[in-house]
Design a protein around this motif. Structure first.
Motif, mmCIF file in Angstrom:
data_model
loop_
_atom_site.group_PDB
_atom_site.id
_atom_site.type_symbol
_atom_site.label_atom_id
_atom_site.label_comp_id
_atom_site.label_asym_id
_atom_site.label_seq_id
_atom_site.Cartn_x
_atom_site.Cartn_y
_atom_site.Cartn_z
ATOM 1 N N ALA A 110 -13.933 7.730 -5.074
ATOM 2 C CA ALA A 110 -14.640 6.512 -5.452
ATOM 3 C C ALA A 110 -14.802 6.489 -6.969
ATOM 4 O O ALA A 110 -14.833 7.530 -7.623
ATOM 5 C CB ALA A 110 -16.008 6.469 -4.772
ATOM 6 N N ALA A 124 -5.360 -3.839 -6.900
ATOM 7 C CA ALA A 124 -6.799 -3.565 -6.794
ATOM 8 C C ALA A 124 -7.232 -3.511 -5.333
ATOM 9 O O ALA A 124 -8.013 -2.632 -4.933
ATOM 10 C CB ALA A 124 -7.592 -4.628 -7.545
ATOM 11 N N LEU A 125 -6.727 -4.429 -4.530
ATOM 12 C CA LEU A 125 -7.081 -4.476 -3.108
ATOM 13 C C LEU A 125 -6.660 -3.206 -2.388
ATOM 14 O O LEU A 125 -7.448 -2.600 -1.646
ATOM 15 C CB LEU A 125 -6.404 -5.690 -2.452
ATOM 16 N N GLU A 185 0.819 -1.202 0.000
ATOM 17 C CA GLU A 185 0.000 0.000 0.000
ATOM 18 C C GLU A 185 0.859 1.261 0.000
ATOM 19 O O GLU A 185 0.536 2.249 -0.673
ATOM 20 C CB GLU A 185 -0.936 0.009 1.206
ATOM 21 N N GLN A 215 -5.015 0.090 -13.406
ATOM 22 C CA GLN A 215 -4.543 -0.805 -12.347
ATOM 23 C C GLN A 215 -3.388 -1.661 -12.847
ATOM 24 O O GLN A 215 -2.417 -1.897 -12.115
ATOM 25 C CB GLN A 215 -5.690 -1.701 -11.860
ATOM 26 N N GLN A 245 -8.510 0.000 -3.403
ATOM 27 C CA GLN A 245 -9.807 0.070 -2.743
ATOM 28 C C GLN A 245 -9.663 0.570 -1.319
ATOM 29 O O GLN A 245 -10.479 1.367 -0.834
ATOM 30 C CB GLN A 245 -10.476 -1.308 -2.760
ATOM 31 N N ARG A 246 -8.622 0.146 -0.634
ATOM 32 C CA ARG A 246 -8.381 0.623 0.729
ATOM 33 C C ARG A 246 -8.079 2.127 0.750
ATOM 34 O O ARG A 246 -8.513 2.838 1.659
ATOM 35 C CB ARG A 246 -7.228 -0.156 1.361
ATOM 36 N N ARG A 257 -9.262 4.235 -1.380
ATOM 37 C CA ARG A 257 -10.556 4.892 -1.613
ATOM 38 C C ARG A 257 -11.353 4.946 -0.310
ATOM 39 O O ARG A 257 -11.969 5.965 0.018
ATOM 40 C CB ARG A 257 -11.334 4.145 -2.697
ATOM 41 N N GLU A 258 -11.340 3.850 0.416
ATOM 42 C CA GLU A 258 -12.097 3.788 1.670
ATOM 43 C C GLU A 258 -11.546 4.752 2.718
ATOM 44 O O GLU A 258 -12.301 5.276 3.545
ATOM 45 C CB GLU A 258 -12.077 2.359 2.209
#
Length: 228
Positions: A210, A196-197, A153, A181, A200-201, A203-204
């Motif tokens: 988003a 991708a994982l 990350e 990606q 998404q984190r 974004r969260e």
């Protein structure tokens, strides 16, 4: 179209070789070259090719890639407007040490090696070029060493942060990251599923917007994820 406001993102300032050279000599340098535009995804230089020209990047961003024996490419560094491209091989009259590809539409002034060296001699630019090369090396080597020990990350956040930092001052969407990606995965030597994982984190967490397109929402949050 007006640039979309993004929390923490401010207009970029003069940087790179231009900042070291100064406005007057930078303008003179551009006069030594021929104006040329390149589309996104264009290969400017290939690793191993002769170093016959130098590019003074006026707008846009490029990625500098190291080619592996199996044909894969790993990201070495990014460069943007006000940087030089191909100056190492030109100075040493040697082969290209890396492959350089455009990220978005780029404009540059193309100088032959002879024209570039003539400029340096006539405008007292050799010491400035040395300072520039040392600065680039001091930025790239520690970063590459540290990158080995970063979490996936943090690696991804660092890459996105650098891309945004190099966005042109006149860009309509300075928050947009023109990478898919798969391109992020290829640049960092990761699996696409891993990228991708972690996207998404991000974004969260609010660092990224988003949606399917990569865009920064909060620069401070992205910096925290990048560890800077």
């Amino acid at each position: 179209m007006c640039a979309r406001a993004v929390k923490g993102i401010s207009p970029s300032v003069t940087r790179g070789f231009r900042a070291l050279l100064g406005e007057d000599r930078w303008s003179r340098l551009l006069e030594y070259g021929v104006d040329k535009a390149y589309p996104p995804g264009h290969c400017l230089f290939r690793q191993g090719d002769p170093g016959s020209a130098v590019l003074a990047l006026v707008s846009g961003r490029v990625k500098v890639l190291g080619t592996e024996p199996d044909g894969g490419k790993l990201l070495i560094t990014l460069r943007g407007a006000d940087d030089l491209i191909g100056e190492v091989a030109a100075r040493r009259l040697s082969k290209r040490t890396a492959t350089v590809e455009t990220i978005d539409r780029c404009t540059a002034r193309v100088l032959s090696v002879d024209r570039f060296n003539a400029f340096l001699s006539r405008h007292d630019g050799h010491s400035v070029l040395t300072d520039y090369l040392v600065t680039k090396l001091s930025q790239t080597v520690p970063y590459q060493v540290e990158l080995v020990h970063f979490s996936p990350e943090r690696k991804i956040a660092r890459l996105l942060l650098e891309v945004v930092a190099l966005a042109d001052r006149s860009s309509a969407n300075p928050d947009h990251i023109p990478f898919s990606q798969q391109e992020v995965a290829d640049a960092l030597g990761m699996a696409r599923s891993t990228v991708a994982l972690h996207l998404q984190r991000l974004r969260e967490s609010g660092a990224l917007r988003a949606g399917p397109r990569l865009a920064v929402s909060d620069l401070s949050t992205l910096k925290a994820s990048a560890g800077v």
